[in-house]
Design an enzyme around this catalytic site. Structure first.
Site, short mmCIF file in Angstrom:
data_model
loop_
_atom_site.label_atom_id
_atom_site.label_comp_id
_atom_site.label_asym_id
_atom_site.label_seq_id
_atom_site.Cartn_x
_atom_site.Cartn_y
_atom_site.Cartn_z
N ARG A 108 -22.12 57.91 -8.52
CA ARG A 108 -20.76 58.36 -8.22
C ARG A 108 -19.89 58.18 -9.46
O ARG A 108 -19.83 57.09 -10.04
CB ARG A 108 -20.19 57.53 -7.07
CG ARG A 108 -18.83 57.98 -6.60
CD ARG A 108 -18.35 57.08 -5.47
NE ARG A 108 -17.12 57.56 -4.86
CZ ARG A 108 -16.49 56.94 -3.88
NH1 ARG A 108 -16.98 55.81 -3.39
NH2 ARG A 108 -15.38 57.43 -3.38
N GLU A 150 -24.18 55.51 -22.09
CA GLU A 150 -25.29 55.77 -23.00
C GLU A 150 -26.12 57.00 -22.66
O GLU A 150 -26.76 57.58 -23.54
CB GLU A 150 -26.18 54.52 -23.04
CG GLU A 150 -25.43 53.37 -23.70
CD GLU A 150 -26.10 52.01 -23.52
OE1 GLU A 150 -26.65 51.49 -24.51
OE2 GLU A 150 -26.05 51.47 -22.41
N THR A 198 -12.24 59.57 -17.78
CA THR A 198 -12.94 58.65 -18.68
C THR A 198 -14.43 58.93 -18.72
O THR A 198 -15.07 58.74 -19.76
CB THR A 198 -12.67 57.19 -18.28
OG1 THR A 198 -13.10 56.98 -16.93
CG2 THR A 198 -11.20 56.85 -18.41
N PHE A 210 -20.56 50.00 -29.57
CA PHE A 210 -21.83 50.74 -29.55
C PHE A 210 -23.04 49.80 -29.61
O PHE A 210 -24.11 50.18 -30.07
CB PHE A 210 -21.89 51.75 -30.70
CG PHE A 210 -20.68 52.61 -30.80
CD1 PHE A 210 -20.39 53.53 -29.81
CD2 PHE A 210 -19.79 52.49 -31.85
CE1 PHE A 210 -19.26 54.32 -29.87
CE2 PHE A 210 -18.65 53.26 -31.92
CZ PHE A 210 -18.38 54.19 -30.93
N THR A 269 -13.86 52.35 -23.39
CA THR A 269 -14.47 53.22 -22.39
C THR A 269 -13.54 53.57 -21.25
O THR A 269 -13.84 54.47 -20.46
CB THR A 269 -15.71 52.52 -21.80
OG1 THR A 269 -15.30 51.28 -21.21
CG2 THR A 269 -16.74 52.25 -22.88
N GLY A 300 -24.21 53.57 -14.81
CA GLY A 300 -23.56 53.58 -16.11
C GLY A 300 -23.60 54.95 -16.75
O GLY A 300 -24.55 55.72 -16.58
#
Length: 710
Positions: A590, A667, A596, A240, A468, A664
């Protein structure tokens, strides 16, 4: 056509999943070389001052004791570290409580803990008054200043137009303040390292988010060529952001291994983490929004005050999201920082955006109330065509799509806009919305791909999977580029012996590593097609380096966006807030693995729920210490706190960022979640709460004596 196992977007299972659930996956503290010593650090018992003596006699007399390193006899570094928090056992000053002043080494973990407890540390000179300390953040603190840069190299201060004059002239105005307390990362796996030094070579198994940075620091501190330092982080149990930079544990483990000539294992006690592994700094926010009566923003000001330590400057860039989110001809976004006798703050999931968007999206909700406008419509009305602060076009921006799709899925149209209008016995029911944004980054990376004679492939890249699913997604990227089944690809990650790659942080990992993997595999496919002869026994290897392209300054503003919708119930008897349901819709390029991705988005949303309802830390003014320093007092959400949480995304492919078209997702799920919950609490109660977390001690007094809802 049905998705094949390698198709990008397919919900492929984690390829290391079985190893993790059976215990075959080994984490940093699970490596135990023969003759391994165990270490336990000694934390300073004062908030600031100077160590005058360390008495180790009683400690070294205990069974199993081997050594105690102190500021007076620890090996000296060849050069000072760039990060002052790593300058451990090098001098007698104590910059904050919890600073390490000694390291105990023993034959067992239990013995090491006992040895550390027996060390006696003296501070200042006999008869001297204790040094005064200051750990209290205040907007009017006399040492507050405006930094040149905030985290990420963002300008500390930005102005467009005349925000003050435009605000004064606006027919509808909101002038409000919000407070976010210190927050702590608390990954499931505490920070740990096992170090071994032999034959002039240092090998370290470290719980970190990127081994290359750790290797560079260790090589510099201990005067070793980088090629003689190996850092392995094959499996990491969460970070994190707190493991995004090297931390004192790995320096101490390496120092002890070099000094003793034996392997050394150091796993930090959880109660130490807030003081030595970074934290989200507290932030004080003032927002002033001016708008026309139709909801069009004419002025937006976001001023943030935060703290940093006295030994390093880290400024939470909480005003930066306001430079991205909404169009306004006049804008002021600025930061002020106060150096205090506290640990240096650092990254925590979506730094800057998380507290900044909580305050901004709460203020936008206040503006919607003042206008009598639907809060979804207010955000749609102020959606800009270009990035407000830079004027650059967006590579893609689908915030409006997220808001509309989220509203449809959530049933927003059925919401009674009146605060306090819905009641079930003693429970007040409300719903809220908030938007989210996070930058889309890509950093230079290298990777290699090897074709073997048997029709299998090996891809190597020093990526770090911090839980992740990056290992699996990179294998999918490779399989798709090679046009082979997923099980034909073997992926190697998590060691500095592999091709150099950036850390797992800033939601940039997969975008960066995947770009290099995609290129290596694409080039390998071309090389195989052009090769007339069979492969040699050792196969054919192709390497790729994206440095030239990734370092170029893009002509576009690149961000992910999202919208959170939350429904809560507030108990008028106890003041307890419970989340009933939460729904998020995101536009993050994408999606490379549906399984996940959903896990990451839901996890981020839960972290935002914790920020809103349970997580909060306080700095004890008298002792200069974080009061909530473990999971018994720092309350993260449990299963009972999280009911129905849904994450969805809209179709978006952004090839202006990388060849996969991805952004990404680690977050963006956190950003905006706390604001949606807070806005829902206001809708339920009619009371605006401006300080987190929304615990019963804050809620109940505001409800007592309030007029019953209609």
């Amino acid at each position: 056509m049905a998705a094949t196992p390698h198709t990008l977007g397919a919900p492929a299972e984690r390829i290391e999943g079985r190893d993790k659930v059976t215990g075959a996956a080994r984490y940093a503290a699970e490596h135990t070389p023969p003759g391994c010593l165990h270490a336990w650090p000694v934390a300073a018992g004062v908030a600031c001052g100077r160590v005058t003596a360390v008495d180790t006699a009683a400690a070294l007399a205990l069974p199993g004791a081997v050594a105690v390193l102190t500021p007076f006899d620890a090996p000296r570094f060849a050069a000072p570290p760039d990060d002052a928090e790593l300058d451990v056992l090098q001098y007698d000053a104590v910059p904050h409580r919890g600073w390490y002043v000694a390291l105990a080494l023993a034959e067992t973990p239990e013995a090491a803990r006992a040895v550390a407890a027996a060390v006696r540390v003296a501070y200042a000179d006999p008869g001297d008054e204790p040094e005064p300390h200051d750990v209290v953040l205040a907007e009017d603190h006399p040492e507050a200043y405006t930094p040149e840069k905030a985290n990420g190299g963002q300008p500390g201060h930005r102005e467009r137009g005349d925000a003050a004059a435009a605000f004064a002239a606006a027919p509808v105005r909101v002038d409000t303040a919000y407070r976010v307390p210190p927050l702590h990362n608390h990954p499931m796996e505490p920070h740990a390292a096992t170090a071994h030094y032999s034959g002039g070579r240092l090998t370290v198994y470290d719980s970190c988010q990127g081994g290359n940075a750790v290797r560079s620091v260790l090589a510099t501190l201990f005067d070793l060529p980088e090629e003689r330092v190996t850092v392995v982080a094959e499996h990491v149990g969460g970070g994190f952001g707190s493991k995004g930079t090297p931390r004192p544990h790995v320096v101490l483990a390496a120092m002890a291994a070099i000094r003793t000539g034996r392997p050394v294992k150091l796993a930090l006690p959880r109660r130490h983490l807030p003081a030595v592994t970074g934290h989200r700094a507290p932030t004080l926010h003032r927002l002033r929004l001016g708008a026309e009566r139709d909801g069009t923003l004419t002025s937006l000001s976001h001023e943030v005050t935060t703290h940093t330590s006295r030994i390093a400057e880290f400024v939470e860039q909480a005003a930066v999201p306001a430079r991205v989110m909404y169009g306004s001809p006049h804008s002021l976004t600025t930061h002020r920082v106060v150096p205090l006798d506290v640990p240096t703050p650092s990254w925590m999931r979506a730094p800057g955006e998380t507290p900044g968007m909580y305050a901004l999206e709460s203020a936008m909700d206040e503006l919607a109330d003042a206008l009598g406008m639907d809060p979804v419509e207010l955000r749609v009305r102020n959606d800009p065509a270009t990035e407000p602060d830079s004027g650059r076009p967006f590579s893609s921006r689908n915030l409006v799509g997220c808001l509309h799709e989220g509203a449809r899925r959530f049933g927003w149209a059925d919401r009674d806009p009146r605060p306090g209008a819905r009641r079930e016995g003693p429970l007040l029911i409300g719903s809220g919305v908030a938007a989210a944004t996070y930058p889309a980054y890509a950093a230079p990376s290298t990777a290699s791909a090897t074709a073997h004679p048997g029709g299998t492939y090996t891809v190597r890249v020093n990526a770090t999977d911090i839980g992740t699913g990056a290992r699996t997604v990179l294998a999918q990227v490779a399989a798709a580029a090679l046009a082979v089944p997923l099980d034909a690809v073997r992926i190697e990650i998590g060691s500095t012996r592999l091709p150099r790659a950036p850390l797992a942080g800033g939601s940039s990992g997969t975008a960066s590593w995947g770009w290099a993997v995609h290129r290596a595999c694409t080039d390998l496919t071309a090389a195989l097609a052009a090769r007339p002869h069979p492969l040699p026994a050792d196969g054919l290897t192709v390497t790729a380096d994206t440095s030239d392209e990734a370092r170029r300054t893009p002509p576009y503003a690149r961000h992910a966006f999202g919208a959170h919708f939350a429904e809560v119930q507030v108990d008028t008897v106890t003041g307890e807030v419970r989340l009933r349901r939460m729904l998020g819709v995101f536009a993050a390029g994408r999606v490379l693995n549906a399984r996940t991705a959903r896990s990451q988005l839901v996890g981020g949303m839960i972290m935002g729920i914790g920020m809103a309802l349970t997580e909060g830390s306080t700095m004890d003014a008298a002792h200069g210490d974080f009061t909530e320093s473990d999971l018994a007092s720092y309350h993260v959400p449990a299963h009972a706190d999280v009911t129905a949480v849904e994450a969805h995304w809209i179709d978006e492919e952004d090839r202006l960022l990388n060849p996969m078209g991805s952004k990404g997702i680690g977050e963006i799920g956190t950003v905006g979640a706390a604001a949606a919950v807070g806005n829902a609490v206001h809708h339920a109660t009619g009371v605006r709460f401006r300080e987190l977390p929304l615990t019963p001690d804050r809620i109940l007094p505001a409800l007592v004596g309030a007029a019953p809802p209609h």
